[in-house]
Design a protein around this motif. Sequence first.
Motif: not given
Length: 197
Positions: A56-63, A65-74, A76-83
Amino acid sequence: MEELLKKLGYSAEDIQKIIGGMKEEKIYITKEENIEQKYKRLQEQKENAEGQLLEAQKTIGELKQSGADGEKLQEIIKQHEETIKQLKADSENKIKGLTLDNAINSALSKSGAKHGELLAGKFDKSKLGIDEQGKVTGIDEQMKDIKEQYKDLFETTLAGVPPAAGSDSAEVNTYENLVSNADNMTAEQVAEQFIKI
């Protein structure tokens, strides 16, 4: 262990040497059945949780760095942080549960409980804690209450009369001791002490 060695005829000095040697060699005994399997299972669960956490931490780091859409990125990050938060909490709860169970079983064994498995359920685990040194707190208070409430489920002794194996008390079987302590004894214990007198 000490009780068993006494029954086998070892002297007190030999027993202390054996117990000391076991501690030095990091050999521990437990009344828990299949403790190694339980520990291995918990270890596997812990390693699995840690693996998921790293992923999960690796995925957050990759996201990030990838510069994905801000809202979508936030999102996904929130979901991973909850996990991650949930995995940590689950792992800590499992470890705490095993620690509390071991402490309760040990306390019951040391106090002469006749049916420890029944009495273990009488402890309120929500009132127990684990301090910074890993020691369980609050167990002595609950043990005192449980011993008072369930007297018949604990080995009881007369003042000065040796309890079941493992006692250091000297033997003094007198009628006065029996009479003064009979209220705290079962009928079988009273009869046994009466016969000794």
